[in-house]
Every structure is written in C-alpha cells, then in structure tokens.
Design an enzyme around this catalytic site. Structure first.
Site, PDB file in Angstrom:
ATOM      1  N   ASP A   1     -23.343 -63.779 -37.333  1.00  0.00           N
ATOM      2  CA  ASP A   1     -21.247 -63.455 -36.394  1.00  0.00           C
ATOM      3  C   ASP A   1     -20.472 -63.735 -36.898  1.00  0.00           C
ATOM      4  O   ASP A   1     -19.396 -64.214 -36.070  1.00  0.00           O
ATOM      5  CB  ASP A   1     -22.149 -62.961 -35.641  1.00  0.00           C
ATOM      6  CG  ASP A   1     -20.875 -62.139 -34.909  1.00  0.00           C
ATOM      7  OD1 ASP A   1     -20.429 -61.043 -35.327  1.00  0.00           O
ATOM      8  OD2 ASP A   1     -20.644 -61.987 -33.888  1.00  0.00           O
TER       9      ASP A   1
ATOM     10  N   CYS B   1     -33.673 -42.685 -30.158  1.00  0.00           N
ATOM     11  CA  CYS B   1     -33.421 -42.650 -29.157  1.00  0.00           C
ATOM     12  C   CYS B   1     -33.807 -41.374 -28.385  1.00  0.00           C
ATOM     13  O   CYS B   1     -33.262 -40.891 -26.756  1.00  0.00           O
ATOM     14  CB  CYS B   1     -32.159 -42.260 -29.431  1.00  0.00           C
ATOM     15  SG  CYS B   1     -31.091 -44.379 -29.554  1.00  0.00           S
TER      16      CYS B   1
ATOM     17  N   CYS C   1     -31.841 -39.429 -25.560  1.00  0.00           N
ATOM     18  CA  CYS C   1     -31.154 -40.337 -24.272  1.00  0.00           C
ATOM     19  C   CYS C   1     -29.564 -40.303 -24.509  1.00  0.00           C
ATOM     20  O   CYS C   1     -29.238 -40.326 -25.426  1.00  0.00           O
ATOM     21  CB  CYS C   1     -32.685 -41.473 -23.902  1.00  0.00           C
ATOM     22  SG  CYS C   1     -31.618 -42.562 -22.928  1.00  0.00           S
TER      23      CYS C   1
ATOM     24  N   CYS D   1     -26.956 -44.326 -21.923  1.00  0.00           N
ATOM     25  CA  CYS D   1     -25.958 -45.769 -22.514  1.00  0.00           C
ATOM     26  C   CYS D   1     -24.665 -45.046 -22.774  1.00  0.00           C
ATOM     27  O   CYS D   1     -23.249 -46.009 -21.567  1.00  0.00           O
ATOM     28  CB  CYS D   1     -26.121 -46.356 -24.039  1.00  0.00           C
ATOM     29  SG  CYS D   1     -26.854 -45.407 -24.893  1.00  0.00           S
TER      30      CYS D   1
ATOM     31  N   CYS E   1     -21.572 -45.391 -19.315  1.00  0.00           N
ATOM     32  CA  CYS E   1     -20.324 -46.836 -19.494  1.00  0.00           C
ATOM     33  C   CYS E   1     -18.992 -46.318 -18.252  1.00  0.00           C
ATOM     34  O   CYS E   1     -18.602 -44.972 -18.484  1.00  0.00           O
ATOM     35  CB  CYS E   1     -19.646 -46.274 -21.697  1.00  0.00           C
ATOM     36  SG  CYS E   1     -18.697 -47.606 -21.660  1.00  0.00           S
TER      37      CYS E   1
ATOM     38  N   CYS F   1     -13.960 -50.379 -25.046  1.00  0.00           N
ATOM     39  CA  CYS F   1     -15.207 -51.030 -24.483  1.00  0.00           C
ATOM     40  C   CYS F   1     -14.942 -51.847 -23.658  1.00  0.00           C
ATOM     41  O   CYS F   1     -13.695 -52.988 -23.656  1.00  0.00           O
ATOM     42  CB  CYS F   1     -15.932 -51.508 -25.577  1.00  0.00           C
ATOM     43  SG  CYS F   1     -17.162 -53.060 -25.330  1.00  0.00           S
TER      44      CYS F   1
ATOM     45  N   CYS G   1     -24.472 -51.136 -20.994  1.00  0.00           N
ATOM     46  CA  CYS G   1     -24.962 -50.034 -21.683  1.00  0.00           C
ATOM     47  C   CYS G   1     -26.139 -50.571 -22.709  1.00  0.00           C
ATOM     48  O   CYS G   1     -27.502 -50.379 -23.011  1.00  0.00           O
ATOM     49  CB  CYS G   1     -24.339 -49.344 -23.088  1.00  0.00           C
ATOM     50  SG  CYS G   1     -24.009 -51.078 -24.217  1.00  0.00           S
TER      51      CYS G   1
ATOM     52  N   CYS H   1     -30.907 -49.456 -21.108  1.00  0.00           N
ATOM     53  CA  CYS H   1     -31.500 -49.098 -22.280  1.00  0.00           C
ATOM     54  C   CYS H   1     -32.743 -48.326 -21.330  1.00  0.00           C
ATOM     55  O   CYS H   1     -33.537 -50.342 -21.087  1.00  0.00           O
ATOM     56  CB  CYS H   1     -31.426 -49.926 -22.786  1.00  0.00           C
ATOM     57  SG  CYS H   1     -31.923 -48.815 -24.743  1.00  0.00           S
TER      58      CYS H   1
END
Length: 395
Positions: A138, A197, A200, A203, A207, A223, A253, A257
């Site tokens: 990252d 997913c 669904c 998430c 939010c 966000c 989120c 899940c």
C-alpha cells in the site's frame, strides 16, 4: 515462462513466512484499470491527488519490463466485536470512539513490508540470474486489489474491497513486482474467482454517508474513512452527524458483510489492539492534588478506572481530543493512525464528542465542555471550528 512448479514454490514460501494467501499474475491491462480514468474524472478521488499517478492504470505497472506480480495477503481480523454489534460492545461511562480494525495494532505497512522483503530475499536465493523485484505494501502507484483478483485471491465486492471466501475482506494486501516471468496461479490468467456478492447490498444500504453511488463504485469524498483520514480541512456539515463516533476510518461496510461473519481471527500479535498506560497526572490530577483521589464521586471513579489503561479499541474521546502534538507523535509512532496527523485526530474526536450522548450536569459533561471550550480557541482553525461545533451540540 518458468515452470508452474516455481510458482507453487513461491506460494508455499509465502505461507511459510506467515502469509495467509499468495498468488501470481502476469502483468497486463486489466479491465478495472481502464475504469480508473472515468472514476477520477467524476471527482470521486477528492483530495487524494496521488491517485492520479498514471502508473496506477498502466499495464507496465510501476516500472517498465514488469512481467509478474506476486500478491500476498495477511489476515488482520480479531475476535473483538464489530462496530455494528452494539449489544456486544462494552459499556462505558465516558464517550468512546471507533478506530477502524486495521489500525488497532502496529502499522500494517511495516508488518507487510518486512515479510515481503523476506520473500524477495528468498527469490534471490532461488533464482540465480539477475532480475528486478520491488516490494509494495500500500505504498506505491498500483492497485493491489486488482492484481489480487487476477492472481486468484478473491473477487471485488460491491463495497469495492477484495473478498475471499475463507477470510472475507479482513486482509492486508502486499505485492512484489518483478521482471521474473513466472507462470500465473490461474491457468489462463483471465478468469478470476467468481463474484459471490449475488443480490446482497447490505454494505451499500448500511453506509451512513451513502458513499456507494452504485454497486462497485464509491465516491470517496463521502466515505467516512476519507473524511477522517485523507481530508485535511474541515469536515463538511452534511457528514458530521452521520460520522457518529468514528475517529479513524470506518468498518461498517465490512462489519455487515455476510462473508465476514465466520472469518477466522488472526494469530499475529501485531494486529491486536494497542494499549497505553495513562499517566497518573493526566488521569487523576489534571487540576488537583493527591488528596482529590478520596473525594472523587463514584461515576468519576469509574471513569478514572476505565481511563487507567488506554486502548485503541473504543478509545476515550476525551483522551484523544486532549492530546497535544508531541504526545500524539509519541503514542502513534509505528501506527497507521499517524497518517491522519495530530490535527486530524483532534478534529475527529471533537466531531465524535459532538455526536455523543452526554448527560447534562455530570462531571463528564462539565469536563468535556471545558475541554471543547479550550479547543475552540485553538490557533488551528480546523480544530477550533470543530470544537465550537461540538460545543454547540452538547450544550
């Protein structure tokens, strides 16, 4: 291209070094990379100017001659309750904040880089001919999750994160970009794991700031993670109340899940919540002497007991808001939290205090009111404005 057995060796060596997942993918122009330009054009990156680096959407990656990408993943999940598990979270007298699970322990950049460097060194021992290999955790102009998808580690969920059937999304991703021509983990390198997913949309619906403009597309400007970490100025008024008690990042989120329900907990001590022993003076004797200990009211004694050890799991908002810059740097050395800087953590703590349920007339209400009043006169305009907003809310 090298034999598939060499890729199997790389994956096995990664697991020996402690990685939970590893896969290899040949460098290429993946469809998701082509979508980046449109996402940036829509302004969704906000103030994150580093995302405009053209290398992030180039088939060459961070350097020319790239042939293979080795993607590794570390599980950082813990047994602690989720931010959405309100009935299971411990109760406290003083207002508490929420720090994203990934930042509870040591800085994941450093943990990942150390293991990736060990894997890179193992490659040097395995392959005699000269080759280039660069480690990223990252930390570079690349989108690890896209390479992880095509390396077979999972699929990109509607919340834009990589999801793995066994580990869910509680995973850190790191990569080694190399000129070695390794066989990809997936036979054809084109058909990654299927998107599971389904229909669904938990998430998306969960939010608080409606950051997902559509499935698989996030407007980062909305966000909570962006607002509490990347945004350097004041937090827009429309998002302050939805932020709730978040002071660094957001897990909502991921917490809702279904694929994270049974995700295993990590065995790495580095990712468990940090704790700090509070100084005697900062907890008990802010304005008095030792004789004050015997006359503390019962609620304040409970608050004092809670404050005797600071934790990054549900940290005291009053503690965070009262930190000075020197103490912030000392406490969060080697922590991902340092990214938000001192101004950011104090600003965020003020907003969270403004959203807290403080009972008027209590010692906590009085102390926090005095703290916010002091911060409203700060030389830092962002902190001063945030404290003034919070003060107006609790009064």
């Amino acid at each position: 291209m090298r034999a598939k057995s060499e890729t199997v060796w790389v994956e096995a060596r990664a697991r020996e070094l402690g990685f939970d997942l590893c896969g290899v993918v040949s460098a290429g122009k993946f469809p998701e990379l082509e979508h980046t330009e449109d996402w940036l054009a829509r302004g969704f990156a906000g103030e994150m100017n580093y995302l405009f680096d053209p290398r992030r959407r180039s088939a060459d990656g961070p350097f020319p001659g790239l042939r293979s990408v080795i993607v590794c993943a570390l599980n950082y999940n813990t047994d602690a309750p989720r931010s959405t598990d309100h009935t299971h979270l411990p109760k406290h007298v003083e207002p508490r904040g929420w720090i994203s699970r990934y930042a509870w322990g040591d800085d994941y950049h450093e943990v990942l880089q150390e293991k990736l460097r060990e894997l890179a060194a193992a490659l040097r021992e395995r392959f005699a001919e000269p080759f280039e290999a660069r480690v990223y955790a990252d930390t570079g102009p690349l989108q690890e999750r896209i390479f992880a998808k095509y390396a077979g580690l999972g699929w990109l969920g509607k919340n834009t994160l990589l999801l793995n059937q066994r580990l869910g999304s509680w995973i850190f991703l790191g990569a080694i970009f190399t000129t070695l021509d390794l066989a990809p983990t997936l036979e054809d390198g084109v058909h990654p794991p299927p998107d599971l997913c389904g229909t669904c949309r938990r998430c998306i619906d969960a939010c608080p700031t409606q950051a997902f403009v559509e499935p698989y597309v996030m407007d980062a400007r909305r966000c909570i993670s962006y607002l509490t970490i990347e945004l350097r100025g004041t937090i827009p008024g429309e998002f302050r109340e939805p932020i709730g008690n978040h002071v660094f990042g957001c897990d909502i989120c991921q917490d809702v899940c279904p694929w994270n329900r049974r995700a295993p907990a990590t065995s790495l001590q580095e990712f468990l919540p940090r704790t700090f022993a509070a100084t005697f003076e900062s907890v008990l004797l802010k304005d008095g002497g030792a004789e004050d200990i015997e006359v503390l009211s019962e609620p304040l004694q409970q608050e004092t007991s809670e404050s005797a050890e600071r934790s990054l799991l549900l940290p005291s908002l009053e503690w965070l808001a009262a930190l000075d810059e020197t103490e912030f740097r000392r406490l969060f050395r080697g922590s991902a939290i340092k990214r938000t800087k001192w101004r950011g953590i104090v600003r965020n703590a003020c907003i969270a205090l403004g959203n807290s349920e403080l009972h008027r007339g209590t010692t906590a209400h009085q102390r926090i009111g005095e703290l916010l009043l002091r911060l409203s006169s700060s030389a830092d305009a962002v902190i001063a404005e945030s404290a003034l907003w919070a003060l107006s809310r609790i009064q």
